[in-house]
Motif scaffolding. Structure first.
Motif, mmCIF file in Angstrom:
data_model
loop_
_atom_site.group_PDB
_atom_site.id
_atom_site.type_symbol
_atom_site.label_atom_id
_atom_site.label_comp_id
_atom_site.label_asym_id
_atom_site.label_seq_id
_atom_site.Cartn_x
_atom_site.Cartn_y
_atom_site.Cartn_z
ATOM 1 N N SER A 40 51.390 107.096 98.851
ATOM 2 C CA SER A 40 52.759 106.624 99.063
ATOM 3 C C SER A 40 53.280 105.971 97.787
ATOM 4 C CB SER A 40 52.789 105.614 100.207
ATOM 5 O OG SER A 40 54.045 104.967 100.265
ATOM 6 N N PRO A 41 54.523 106.219 97.427
ATOM 7 C CA PRO A 41 55.086 105.546 96.253
ATOM 8 C C PRO A 41 54.999 104.027 96.333
ATOM 9 C CG PRO A 41 56.499 107.371 96.910
ATOM 10 C CD PRO A 41 55.449 107.235 97.982
ATOM 11 N N ARG A 42 54.961 103.512 97.539
ATOM 12 C CA ARG A 42 54.854 102.054 97.699
ATOM 13 C C ARG A 42 53.507 101.529 97.206
ATOM 14 N NH1 ARG A 42 56.939 101.014 103.827
ATOM 15 N NH2 ARG A 42 56.106 98.932 103.367
ATOM 16 N N ASP A 43 52.519 102.408 97.157
ATOM 17 C CA ASP A 43 51.181 101.996 96.723
ATOM 18 C C ASP A 43 50.920 102.284 95.247
ATOM 19 O OD1 ASP A 43 50.659 101.233 99.347
ATOM 20 O OD2 ASP A 43 49.924 103.242 99.883
ATOM 21 N N LYS A 44 51.912 102.818 94.565
ATOM 22 C CA LYS A 44 51.739 103.168 93.156
ATOM 23 C C LYS A 44 52.275 102.062 92.256
ATOM 24 C CE LYS A 44 52.294 108.187 93.746
ATOM 25 N NZ LYS A 44 53.124 109.351 93.363
ATOM 26 N N GLN A 45 51.682 101.961 91.087
ATOM 27 C CA GLN A 45 52.197 101.078 90.049
ATOM 28 C C GLN A 45 52.728 101.969 88.931
ATOM 29 O OE1 GLN A 45 52.509 97.746 90.109
ATOM 30 N NE2 GLN A 45 51.611 97.661 92.171
ATOM 31 N N GLN A 46 54.038 102.102 88.838
ATOM 32 C CA GLN A 46 54.649 102.969 87.831
ATOM 33 C C GLN A 46 55.540 102.143 86.907
ATOM 34 O OE1 GLN A 46 55.856 107.070 89.251
ATOM 35 N NE2 GLN A 46 55.940 106.004 91.214
ATOM 36 N N LYS A 47 55.605 102.553 85.672
ATOM 37 C CA LYS A 47 56.496 101.920 84.708
ATOM 38 C C LYS A 47 57.179 102.998 83.895
ATOM 39 C CE LYS A 47 53.925 97.586 84.186
ATOM 40 N NZ LYS A 47 54.970 96.767 84.835
ATOM 41 N N ASN A 48 58.414 102.709 83.483
ATOM 42 C CA ASN A 48 59.102 103.669 82.621
ATOM 43 C C ASN A 48 58.682 103.444 81.173
ATOM 44 O OD1 ASN A 48 60.546 101.429 81.727
ATOM 45 N ND2 ASN A 48 62.395 101.920 82.895
ATOM 46 N N SER A 49 59.268 104.209 80.272
ATOM 47 C CA SER A 49 58.849 104.147 78.867
ATOM 48 C C SER A 49 59.155 102.797 78.220
ATOM 49 C CB SER A 49 59.541 105.263 78.068
ATOM 50 O OG SER A 49 60.950 105.110 78.132
ATOM 51 N N LYS A 50 60.041 102.016 78.842
ATOM 52 C CA LYS A 50 60.380 100.699 78.301
ATOM 53 C C LYS A 50 59.537 99.595 78.927
ATOM 54 C CE LYS A 50 65.138 102.164 77.408
ATOM 55 N NZ LYS A 50 66.577 101.949 77.727
ATOM 56 N N GLY A 51 58.629 99.979 79.821
ATOM 57 C CA GLY A 51 57.740 98.993 80.424
ATOM 58 C C GLY A 51 58.254 98.369 81.699
ATOM 59 N N SER A 52 59.413 98.795 82.175
ATOM 60 C CA SER A 52 59.970 98.226 83.401
ATOM 61 C C SER A 52 59.368 98.922 84.620
ATOM 62 C CB SER A 52 61.493 98.387 83.413
ATOM 63 O OG SER A 52 62.022 98.003 84.674
ATOM 64 N N GLY A 53 59.083 98.148 85.659
ATOM 65 C CA GLY A 53 58.551 98.707 86.900
ATOM 66 C C GLY A 53 59.388 98.336 88.100
ATOM 67 N N ASP A 54 60.649 97.958 87.875
ATOM 68 C CA ASP A 54 61.536 97.547 88.965
ATOM 69 C C ASP A 54 62.163 98.776 89.621
ATOM 70 O OD1 ASP A 54 62.966 95.987 90.708
ATOM 71 O OD2 ASP A 54 64.596 95.564 89.290
ATOM 72 N N PHE A 55 61.323 99.589 90.225
ATOM 73 C CA PHE A 55 61.782 100.770 90.948
ATOM 74 C C PHE A 55 60.629 101.259 91.810
ATOM 75 C CE2 PHE A 55 60.137 102.194 86.832
ATOM 76 C CZ PHE A 55 59.215 103.171 87.193
ATOM 77 N N CYS A 56 60.916 102.163 92.729
ATOM 78 C CA CYS A 56 59.876 102.786 93.534
ATOM 79 C C CYS A 56 60.317 104.211 93.849
ATOM 80 C CB CYS A 56 59.626 102.001 94.818
ATOM 81 S SG CYS A 56 58.171 102.597 95.726
ATOM 82 N N ILE A 57 59.691 105.160 93.183
ATOM 83 C CA ILE A 57 60.059 106.564 93.302
ATOM 84 C C ILE A 57 58.790 107.401 93.443
ATOM 85 C CG2 ILE A 57 62.203 106.290 92.005
ATOM 86 C CD1 ILE A 57 60.671 107.441 89.575
ATOM 87 N N LYS A 58 58.955 108.696 93.551
ATOM 88 C CA LYS A 58 57.808 109.586 93.732
ATOM 89 C C LYS A 58 56.964 109.692 92.465
ATOM 90 C CE LYS A 58 55.566 112.740 96.194
ATOM 91 N NZ LYS A 58 54.883 112.429 97.455
ATOM 92 N N ASN A 59 57.626 110.017 91.341
ATOM 93 C CA ASN A 59 56.850 110.274 90.120
ATOM 94 C C ASN A 59 57.748 110.118 88.896
ATOM 95 O OD1 ASN A 59 55.127 111.133 88.124
ATOM 96 N ND2 ASN A 59 54.580 113.058 89.104
ATOM 97 N N ILE A 60 57.498 109.118 88.113
ATOM 98 C CA ILE A 60 58.308 108.849 86.924
ATOM 99 C C ILE A 60 58.184 109.972 85.900
ATOM 100 C CG2 ILE A 60 56.478 107.569 85.763
ATOM 101 C CD1 ILE A 60 60.265 106.773 85.687
#
Length: 599
Positions: free
Chosen positions: A159-179
Motif C-alpha cells: 500500500s502507498p500508505r506503507d511506503k516511504q517515498q521522496k522526490n528528487s528534492k528530498g520532500s516526502g509530503d505526498f502519498c502516491i503509487k510510485n514516484i
C-alpha cells in the motif's frame, strides 16, 4: 507424419514444438544458431488438442513422420529411456515406428528474429518464475485504459500508505503509487496543456500579478493530467495547493507522481479503498503548519469531512468552489439548514460547466468508456438513460447517433418533454428493464437502479453510472452470498446469479468516463478555467459581497471563459454598434444575457 497429426501439433500451445516459420511470414533470419524461442507456458497446465486427437486414433493405426519432415537418420537423436514419452499422455512428443519401437519426434530448426528476441527480453523481470499463462491473466486483470498508469504493476502489492517515498528534492509530503512514474506523468501534462488554451492564457496574464497570492487551496477532485494543469496554473497565480482524489478509480498514477515530483502535496492513487479515500483527505487537511483558506471540491466529500472533523477551520476559510451536482446539492442543504459557514460558488450550474462539460463532454466520453470496457456494438442495442439533464442529453444523443434504440426516464416534466421532442420514448424503468441491453444512470440521485431492477435484467445487460455519486446504482445489494462477482477486466465485473444469468457492472457503479476512460481535454479546459476564476473571485471579493450562501459565477465571467476558448477555432465575434447596444440596453462588452436566460 499424417496431416491429421501435424495439424493437431500445430494447434498445441507450446511454441517450442512448432517451426517458427509456419507462424510468421518468411523473413531472412540474421542467425539460426539461437533457434529456440523460450517458452514460459506450463505444459502440465495446458490441454492440447493434439492429445485429444491422438486419443481417438485407432489402435492399429501406426504413426510415422511424413517424408517431407523426416530428419536425416544419421543425425536423429537416440531415444533414451528418460526422454520417451507416451504420445497419448504428452500431446505426441514421441512417435511409434512400424516395428513398435518408440523414438523422439524430430526437433525442427527454430528461427528467432532479432526484433522478436528483443520483445521477449523486454518483459518485466518481476514475472520471475510465474508461467506466461499466469502473467497474461494477471495483466489483463490489472490492465488499465489510458486513464490509468502506464507502469502500474500488479506485483507491487504494498500500500502507498506503507511506503516511504521522496522526490528528487528530498520532500516526502505526498502519498502516491510510485514516484518513479513522474516522467510519464510529465509528458501527459504537457500534452494536456496543448488542449487547455484558457488556463495557459491565465498563466501568461498572471506573470505580472498574483491574484491568488496567499491563497492556500485544499482540493478534492479527479487527479488527471487536466487537473494537474489546473493545479500548476493556480500555483502560477500564487496559490499553495494540497490535493486528494474525489474518486477511487479516476487517479492517473503517473500524473500524481509528476505533481509530487513538482513539489505538490498529493495524496491519491488508483484503486484506493474506502478507508484510503478518507485517509488521503485527512492528510490534506490535518497539518499543523498549514491551514487552508480556500476549498475546491468535487462531490462535497472534502467539505463534509472538514465540517465533521475540523469545523474550526471554517473560521479562516474564505469560500468553497464546488463543481458537481451531488456537491452542490449538499451545499444547498447546508445553506437551507443555516449551517453553511462560508460563501460557496456553484460552478456546476454555470453555463460554461453545464453546457460544455456535462453535455458535450458526456456526448463523447460515454461511448469511449463503454467501448474500452465492453467492446459493445451500439447499433441496434436498446439502452435506457435515467435522467435527461445535460449529462443525459449528451448520452442520449451519442447513443442515438450510433444507431441505438434509446429510452429515457425522467421526473421533471420539462426535461421529459424535451426528451420526447428529441425523439426519445419516455418510460418508467420497470417497463423496459427486462429488454434493454444497456442501463445508464445520470441523475445525481440515489437508488435509481435497485436490486429488484437488477434481478429482472436480462443476461449480459451492461450497467453503468455517468453521475458523480456512486449511490445511483444499489451496488451494495449485489454483495450477497448467492451472487458471484467475477472480475474480467479492470473496472469490469460480471455479477452472476444462481441460474447463470450475469450482468456487466462497470466501475462498481462509479463515474464511468473518468474511471474507465478519459474525458476530452478541451472540455475540461473550460471547466478548469471556470473553477480558477471562481477561486479568484471568492478569494479577492471585498468583505460583504458574498454572504454565507451558494452563488452562481457572475455572467460576465462565464462569457470571459468562453471567449478565451474561441481563438482555438479561429472564431471572430461580432461587435455591437453603439446604436445596437443602446437599443438592446446592453453594455457593448457584456454581459449579453440576463441571469434568467436559459441557453
Amino acid at each position: 507424419m499424417s496431416v491429421q497429426v501435424k495439424a493437431a501439433k500445430m494447434a498445441e500451445g507450446e511454441l517450442k514444438d512448432i517451426p517458427y516459420k509456419e507462424l510468421v511470414s518468411p523473413v531472412t533470419p540474421r542467425t539460426e544458431e539461437k533457434g529456440m524461442i523460450k517458452n514460459e507456458i506450463n505444459p502440465a497446465a495446458s490441454t492440447s488438442s493434439a492429445a485429444l486427437t491422438l486419443e481417438t486414433a485407432p489402435v492399429d493405426q501406426h504413426i510415422s513422420p511424413s517424408p517431407m519432415l523426416s530428419p536425416n537418420p544419421a543425425k536423429m537423436p537416440q531415444a533414451s529411456a528418460m526422454k520417451r514419452t507416451d504420445p497419448q499422455q504428452n500431446g505426441g512428443e514421441s512417435f511409434v515406428n512400424r516395428d513398435g519401437t518408440v523414438a523422439e519426434a524430430p526437433r525442427m530448426k527454430k528461427i528467432q528474429f532479432a526484433d522478436q528476441k528483443q520483445e521477449f527480453n523486454k518483459r518485466p523481470t518481476k514475472i520471475g518464475r510465474r508461467s506466461l499463462s499466469r502473467s497474461i491473466s494477471q495483466s489483463s486483470t490489472d490492465s488499465y485504459s489510458s486513464a490509468a498508469s502506464y507502469t502500474d504493476s500488479s506485483d507491487d502489492e504494498t500500500s502507498p500508505r506503507d511506503k516511504q517515498q521522496k522526490n528528487s528534492k528530498g520532500s516526502g509530503d505526498f502519498c502516491i503509487k510510485n514516484i518513479k512514474q513522474a516522467d510519464f506523468g510529465r509528458r501527459e501534462i504537457e500534452i494536456a496543456e496543448q488542449e487547455m488554451p484558457a488556463l495557459m492564457a491565465l498563466r501568461k496574464r498572471a506573470q505580472g500579478e498574483k491574484p491568488l497570492a496567499g491563497a492556500k487551496v485544499v482540493g478534492c477532485t479527479h487527479i488527471t493530467a487536466q487537473t494537474a494543469v489546473l493545479m500548476e496554473t493556480l500555483s502560477a497565480l500564487g496559490a499553495q495547493c494540497r490535493w486528494a482524489a474525489c474518486n477511487i478509480y479516476s487517479t492517473q498514477n503517473e500524473v500524481a507522481a509528476a505533481l509530487a515530483e513538482g513539489g505538490f502535496s498529493v495524496f491519491a492513487w488508483k484503486g484506493e479503498s474506502e478507508d484510503d479515500f478518507w485517509w488521503c483527505i485527512d492528510r490534506c487537511v490535518n497539518l499543523e503548519t498549514w491551514q487552508p483558506n480556500m476549498i475546491m471540491d468535487d462531490g462535497g466529500d472534502l467539505t463534509h469531512w472538514i465540517y465533521k472533523k475540523y469545523p474550526h477551520m471554517f473560521q479562516k476559510i474564505k469560500g468553497i468552489v464546488e463543481e458537481s451536482v451531488t456537491g452542490v446539492h449538499r451545499l444547498y442543504q447546508l445553506s437551507k439548514a443555516g449551517k453553511l459557514c462560508v460563501p460557496a460558488m456553484n460552478v456546476n450550474d454555470s453555463v460554461t460547466k453545464q453546457k460544455f462539460d456535462n453535455l458535450y463532454c458526456c456526448r463523447e466520453s460515454i461511448l469511449d468508456g463503454l467501448k474500452r470496457t465492453t467492446d459493445v456494438m451500439f447499433g441496434g442495442k436498446q439502452a435506457v438513460v435515467c435522467g435527461y439533464g445535460e449529462v443525459g442529453k449528451g448520452c442520449c444523443a451519442a447513443l442515438k447517433a450510433m444507431g441505438s434504440i434509446v429510452y429515457v426516464t425522467e421526473i421533471d416534466p420539462i426535461c421529459a418533454l424535451q426528451a420526447c421532442m428529441d425523439g426519445f420514448r419516455l418510460v418508467k424503468l420497470t417497463e423496459v428493464i427486462r429488454q434493454v441491453d444497456i442501463v445508464i444512470t445520470c441523475t445525481g440521485n440515489k437508488n435509481v437502479v435497485v436490486r429488484d431492477n437488477l434481478d429482472r435484467m436480462k443476461s449480459g445487460c451492461i450497467v453503468c453510472n455517468m453521475g458523480h455519486s456512486n449511490t445511483e446504482i444499489d451496488v451494495a445489494s449485489l454483495r450477497t452470498p448467492e451472487l458471484t462477482w467475477e472480475r474480467v477486466r479492470s473496472q469490469v465485473d460480471h455479477i452472476i446469479w444462481p441460474d447463470g444469468k450475469r450482468i456487466v457492472l462497470l466501475a462498481e457503479g462509479r463515474l464511468l468516463n473518468l474511471s474507465c476512460s478519459t474525458v476530452p481535454t478541451f472540455v475540461l479546459s473550460i471547466t478548469a478555467t471556470t473553477q480558477a476564476l471562481a477561486l479568484i473571485e471568492l478569494y479577492n471579493a471585498p468583505e460583504g459581497r458574498y454572504k454565507q450562501d451558494v452563488y452562481l459565477l457572475p455572467k460576465k465571467m462565464d462569457e470571459y471563459v468562453a471567449s478565451l476558448h474561441l481563438p482555438t477555432f479561429d472564431a471572430h465575434l461580432t461587435e455591437l454598434s453603439d446604436e445596437q447596444a443602446k437599443y438592446l440596453g446592453l453594455n457593448k462588452n457584456g454581459p449579453f444575457k440576463p441571469n434568467y436566460y436559459r441557453y
